[in-house]
Design a protein around this motif. Sequence first.
Motif, PDB file in Angstrom:
ATOM      1  N   GLY A  77      36.223 -51.243 101.349  1.00 47.09           N
ATOM      2  CA  GLY A  77      35.938 -51.096  99.922  1.00 47.09           C
ATOM      3  C   GLY A  77      37.193 -50.767  99.154  1.00 47.09           C
ATOM      4  N   TYR A 107      26.808 -44.827  98.042  1.00 46.80           N
ATOM      5  CA  TYR A 107      28.076 -44.511  98.709  1.00 46.80           C
ATOM      6  C   TYR A 107      27.860 -43.400  99.743  1.00 46.80           C
ATOM      7  CZ  TYR A 107      32.966 -43.038  99.099  1.00 46.80           C
ATOM      8  OH  TYR A 107      34.214 -42.702  99.566  1.00 46.80           O
ATOM      9  N   ASN A 109      28.068 -48.783  94.714  1.00 49.77           N
ATOM     10  CA  ASN A 109      28.521 -49.188  96.040  1.00 49.77           C
ATOM     11  C   ASN A 109      27.399 -48.772  96.979  1.00 49.77           C
ATOM     12  OD1 ASN A 109      29.697 -49.450  98.532  1.00 49.77           O
ATOM     13  ND2 ASN A 109      31.233 -47.869  98.263  1.00 49.77           N
ATOM     14  N   PRO A 110      26.710 -49.647  97.659  1.00 50.77           N
ATOM     15  CA  PRO A 110      27.052 -51.007  98.033  1.00 50.77           C
ATOM     16  C   PRO A 110      26.351 -52.119  97.242  1.00 50.77           C
ATOM     17  CG  PRO A 110      25.230 -50.270  99.382  1.00 50.77           C
ATOM     18  CD  PRO A 110      25.546 -49.149  98.425  1.00 50.77           C
ATOM     19  N   ALA A 144      31.236 -53.536  90.442  1.00 49.41           N
ATOM     20  CA  ALA A 144      31.954 -53.195  91.685  1.00 49.41           C
ATOM     21  C   ALA A 144      32.471 -54.464  92.370  1.00 49.41           C
ATOM     22  CB  ALA A 144      31.086 -52.359  92.613  1.00 49.41           C
ATOM     23  N   TYR A 166      31.121 -55.693  95.622  1.00 44.22           N
ATOM     24  CA  TYR A 166      30.308 -55.854  96.819  1.00 44.22           C
ATOM     25  C   TYR A 166      29.099 -56.747  96.543  1.00 44.22           C
ATOM     26  CZ  TYR A 166      32.758 -51.454  97.656  1.00 44.22           C
ATOM     27  OH  TYR A 166      33.715 -50.474  97.764  1.00 44.22           O
ATOM     28  N   SER A 199      32.249 -57.159 101.126  1.00 48.04           N
ATOM     29  CA  SER A 199      33.182 -56.850 100.038  1.00 48.04           C
ATOM     30  C   SER A 199      33.926 -58.125  99.653  1.00 48.04           C
ATOM     31  CB  SER A 199      34.171 -55.784 100.518  1.00 48.04           C
ATOM     32  OG  SER A 199      35.304 -55.792  99.689  1.00 48.04           O
TER      33      SER A 199
END
Length: 410
Positions: free
Chosen positions: A56, A142, A192-193, A340, A342, A386
């Motif tokens: 990440g 996370y 995240n994620p 993000a 992802y 990712s």
Amino acid sequence: MSGENIFFQKKGLPRQNHLQTKMKINKIVQQIKPSGIREFFDIVATMPDALSLGVGEPDFTTPWYIRDAAIKSVRKGYTSYSSNRGIHELCVEIGIYLKERFGVEYDADQIIVTVGASEAIDLALRALVEPGDGVLIPSPSYVSYLPLATLCGGRPIPVECREEDEFKLTPEALEEAAKQGATVLIMPYPNNPTGAVMTKEDIEALLPTIEKYDLTVLSDEIYAELTYDTEKVSVASVDGYYDRTIVISGFSKAFAMTGWRLGYVAAPKAVTAAMLKIHQYTALCAPTPSQYAGIAALKEGREDNYQAVMDMRDEYDRRRRYIVGAANEMGLRCRLPGGAFYVFASTASTGMDGRTFAKGLLAAEKVAVVPGDAFGEAGKNHIRMSYATSLDVLREAVRRMRRYLGLPQA
Ligand SMILES: Cc1ncc(COP(=O)(O)O)c(C=O)c1O
């Protein structure tokens, strides 16, 4: 660790057995599981030719103007501690940045510069949570929130975020979890994620429940600059939130500065003062050269409207569209994530859960993705990929994944 062993061997001293000790280790620490990501990537580290969609962190090097500022500061000999709170100019710059980019006002003395957002999360939880207090943590999320809440003696309460709700936090799910008794709510968006983003309207819709249970909100906004299709929002900027919110962010993701360990936290003054007490005894201050880099990142960045950040974001956006298209074509269902870097894709169509899929893919095709259960039980049938890696690597990873799934090459 291997260095230590070499030392002992050279001196003819007994080798240390690191797995056993007579020392009494704190039971809470013993109960904490190692990160599900690390565990998986210890295997990846033994495979030098593996392609990784696992980490990440940006694949970009920190923009030159930022590196240059740090080098100059070291040349000038600015190598001592800064004040605990951080270099005043940096705190001022963070205040200006938050106001200009997110419309939320913080004075310099409401801000602490931290050792990454990671330290900021720890400070906030330690300042807020007493043993037994419930901490609401959206799941999947996370990996650090749950162990850090546990270390304060808190009681982590997962709040299930469902794929059909685009992995957003809904008032219904929050109500259901908050009934169990909680004092703190973690709001980790962009996520995240899952890449989920909460719009201003989504955040507004949670307020009645937050007020009903009198929750303090810990908003982790480390990915805020990486918001693609909607307006970037800071939770603290939404009506009704400022006085009950702690904003956490940092330089790692937006400015590609993971190794500099530079983050910050902004909060109402009394809460900042409480966090500063912990910070001054634990970290003392964030690394001084990194703070000079941070000043340049914000001050010089402002001069051209953060072009370097925007260029990286545009590149992530191209990759995002490619990998989401390719994943869906393989039957790995996923939506276009709003933020993000992802993609959180379902492995349901393959008949495998995320962990089985990821282990099989790594063994057969040397492609590393993260099993979704590393982010909570709710991610069991997913994998996180990712796209903080080049389009060429993504294309090759897709080619191998198609082969793994027995699909013809597109
Ligand atoms: C949601 C989230 N918060 C915080 C962090 C930690 O950031 P930092 O490098 O600033 O400690 C990460 C890192 O992956 C993250 O994904």
